[in-house]
Design an enzyme around this catalytic site. Structure first.
Site, PDB file in Angstrom:
ATOM      1  N   ASN A 172      11.712  -0.479 -25.135  1.00  0.00           N
ATOM      2  CA  ASN A 172      12.025   0.797 -25.780  1.00  0.00           C
ATOM      3  C   ASN A 172      12.041   0.640 -27.296  1.00  0.00           C
ATOM      4  OD1 ASN A 172      13.279   3.613 -25.780  1.00  0.00           O
ATOM      5  ND2 ASN A 172      14.806   2.455 -26.928  1.00  0.00           N
ATOM      6  N   GLU A 173      11.326   1.501 -27.986  1.00  0.00           N
ATOM      7  CA  GLU A 173      11.379   1.607 -29.459  1.00  0.00           C
ATOM      8  C   GLU A 173      11.483   0.242 -30.130  1.00  0.00           C
ATOM      9  OE1 GLU A 173      14.368   4.487 -30.661  1.00  0.00           O
ATOM     10  OE2 GLU A 173      13.149   6.133 -29.895  1.00  0.00           O
ATOM     11  N   TYR A 244      12.375  13.545 -32.236  1.00  0.00           N
ATOM     12  CA  TYR A 244      13.579  14.379 -32.275  1.00  0.00           C
ATOM     13  C   TYR A 244      13.415  15.368 -33.422  1.00  0.00           C
ATOM     14  CZ  TYR A 244      15.531  11.298 -28.804  1.00  0.00           C
ATOM     15  OH  TYR A 244      15.745  10.617 -27.631  1.00  0.00           O
ATOM     16  N   GLU A 294      10.555  10.558 -24.911  1.00  0.00           N
ATOM     17  CA  GLU A 294      11.809  11.063 -25.496  1.00  0.00           C
ATOM     18  C   GLU A 294      11.454  12.212 -26.424  1.00  0.00           C
ATOM     19  OE1 GLU A 294      14.694   8.399 -27.246  1.00  0.00           O
ATOM     20  OE2 GLU A 294      14.140   6.795 -25.852  1.00  0.00           O
ATOM     21  N   GLN A 352      18.322  14.141 -23.459  1.00  0.00           N
ATOM     22  CA  GLN A 352      18.409  13.451 -22.185  1.00  0.00           C
ATOM     23  C   GLN A 352      18.721  14.510 -21.131  1.00  0.00           C
ATOM     24  OE1 GLN A 352      20.689   9.783 -22.493  1.00  0.00           O
ATOM     25  NE2 GLN A 352      19.562   9.141 -24.300  1.00  0.00           N
TER      26      GLN A 352
END
Ligand code: AHR
Length: 507
Positions: A172-173, A244, A294, A352
């Site tokens: 992840n990331e 985001y 995400e 989420q």
């Protein structure tokens, strides 16, 4: 009032819509798992401790796939801690969120929850503190039928049959300085390749996603994708994107906020271009798929005690963003944009699911409710089935410093030949004016009947749904749709998200 038009044609087919575009994300973070989906002792909890009301809302949301167990949490997670007798599971410090992880929910409990809500799992392996060896062991534990130490260990834990987890994220990331054991693109690319190789040898039926950049505006965006894919292009099926949406610090206008639809469209298109340039360099005809695993609005609960609380608490209230009507409209527009990239974008996970930047909120011992952003997601997940058609849009618009002139109308159209139903998703980005919209569904039926029409509109763009007023922002019936042959005519309120579903009765 202004005029706009939308035309689609049965023959202008973009791609089949992959239903995994309506995915979500459950991380061991704050109250997403503990005191979120899982709360033993809650009046609706099942024998495993999973809340029935949250499970019902998850089904209503229509989520199709769920990413687990992180997120940043993944990069410090020992999967072995979350299997076997619960009273022997270790309590650990979680360095991603400075919390105490009790491990009372692990692989088997989460798989049971997936079955309960009818959702496909997407698991991740830890490529932060760990590497290929643990990853291949975890996969063997989960998916190998039996006759080896690890698969028999799973069977001894009550799961006689393999868990059959098909989709796996390789870390992840890994580009982010906040990540446990951040890596350079060459370090990550090499480890992703070797991990992918071993995992495929264990189970050739799996699909694998490599980490792209953790955001479009990371300084290393582009270089990261290129270098990582140089190493692992042939070994993975997907490259991940994360985004985001924030209100720009210098210009907090709603119109600029809505222009992030175009920014994220560029992010997808640029990432496709990079992946395809790697393919060209490698003389490969392979076309990598994208997993936007995400995405959400997240800019309020993003600092200070929203991110970290002292004393290593269990399930603290972190990242508990309260969403507005304005956020819901952006989410709707983003979903139209995702659908319009269905040729390469196959998976997307709203981040989420519960309490943590989430469409579903809960109070311990109390109710669960739908945040504003729940609604556009649920509507799109319910009605988008079949083929995405390329929309031709004519609409006046507004000037944006980054993208120039943008149309007020954002739209996507998905047609299901099996049922004859066509779903049209529409965002009117004008904040002041009603849109008089003509829709032409060419070649999809000479006569149509209305199946469903709903709008999400709230005069107060700052309105929220709260425990005391959970339905302040909720979809309403969209009236006044005139249907004549292939033609629909409707008036859309300013700042509204709309879904119109019609069905062919004569073709
Ligand atoms: O979703 C919250 C966090 O945001 C995730 O753990 C991480 O991957 C991202 O930075």
């Amino acid at each position: 009032m202004f005029n706009a038009s939308l035309i689609v044609d049965r023959d202008f087919n973009l791609a089949p819509l992959d239903r995994r575009l309506f995915g979500v994300f459950v991380e061991h973070l704050g109250r997403c798992v503990y005191n979120g989906i899982h709360e033993p002792g809650h009046p609706t909890a099942d024998e495993q401790g999973f809340r029935g009301d949250v499970a019902e809302l998850t089904k209503e949301l229509g989520a199709t796939i769920v990413r687990y167990p992180g997120g940043n949490f993944m990069s410090g997670y020992n999967w072995e801690d979350g299997v076997g007798p619960k009273d022997q599971r270790p309590r650990r410090l979680d360095l991603a969120w400075f919390s105490t992880e009790t491990n009372q929910v692990g692989t088997h409990e989460f798989m049971a929850w997936c079955r309960k809500v009818g959702i496909e799992p997407m698991f991740g392996v830890n490529l932060g503190t760990r590497g290929p060896d643990e990853a291949r062991h975890y996969l063997e534990y989960c998916n190998h039928p039996g006759g080896t130490a690890l698969s028999d260990l799973r069977r001894s834990h009550g799961a006689e049959e393999p868990l059959g987890i098909k989709f796996w994220c390789l870390g992840n990331e890994m580009d982010g300085p906040w990540q446990i054991c951040q890596k350079t693109p060459d370090e990550y690319g090499r480890i992703a390749k070797e991990t992918a190789k071993l995992m495929r040898w264990v189970d050739p039926s799996i699909e694998l996603a490599a980490c792209g950049s953790s955001a479009y505006d990371m300084p290393t965006y582009g270089i990261w994708e290129d270098r990582v894919l140089e190493h692992c292009f042939e070994f993975v099926d997907y490259l991940s994107l994360h985004s985001y949406f924030v209100k720009p610090p210098l210009d907090t206008s709603t119109e600029s906020f809505f222009a992030q639809i175009e920014t994220n469209a560029r992010y997808i298109e640029d990432t496709v271009a990079i992946a395809d340039s790697v393919a060209t360099r490698k003389r490969s005809t392979k076309r990598l798929k994208l997993s936007f695993d995400e995405w959400n609005v997240w800019y309020r609960a993003r600092h200070g005690e929203h991110l970290r609380q002292a004393g290593w608490p269990e399930a603290p209230r972190l990242l508990e963003e309260v969403y507005t009507a304005e956020d819901a409209l952006l989410i709707g527009g983003m979903l139209t944009m995702f659908m319009n990239h269905a040729d390469r974008l196959k998976v997307a996970c709203m981040a989420q699911l519960c309490n943590v930047i989430a469409p579903i909120m809960t109070e311990p011992g109390g109710p669960a409710w739908r945040q504003t952003i729940f609604h556009p997601f649920a509507q799109a997940a319910r009605w988008a089935h079949g083929q995405v058609l390329r929309p031709v849009i004519r609409s006046p618009g507004f000037a944006n410093p980054r993208h120039g002139e943008l149309p007020y109308l954002c739209a996507s159209v998905v047609d299901d030949a099996a049922t004859g139903q066509t779903a049209v998703f529409l965002l009117n980005r004008s904040l002041t004016d009603e849109m008089d919209l003509s829709i032409t569904l060419r070649g999809l039926g000479l006569e149509r009947r209305l199946v469903q029409a709903e709008q999400l509109h709230c005069a107060d763009l700052n309105a929220t749904n709260t425990v005391d007023a959970p339905d302040r922002v909720t979809p309403q019936v969209l009236d006044g749709i005139a249907i004549a042959g292939e033609q629909l005519r409707v008036k859309l309120k300013p700042a509204s998200w709309n879904v119109i579903v019609t069905q062919a009765v004569r073709t």
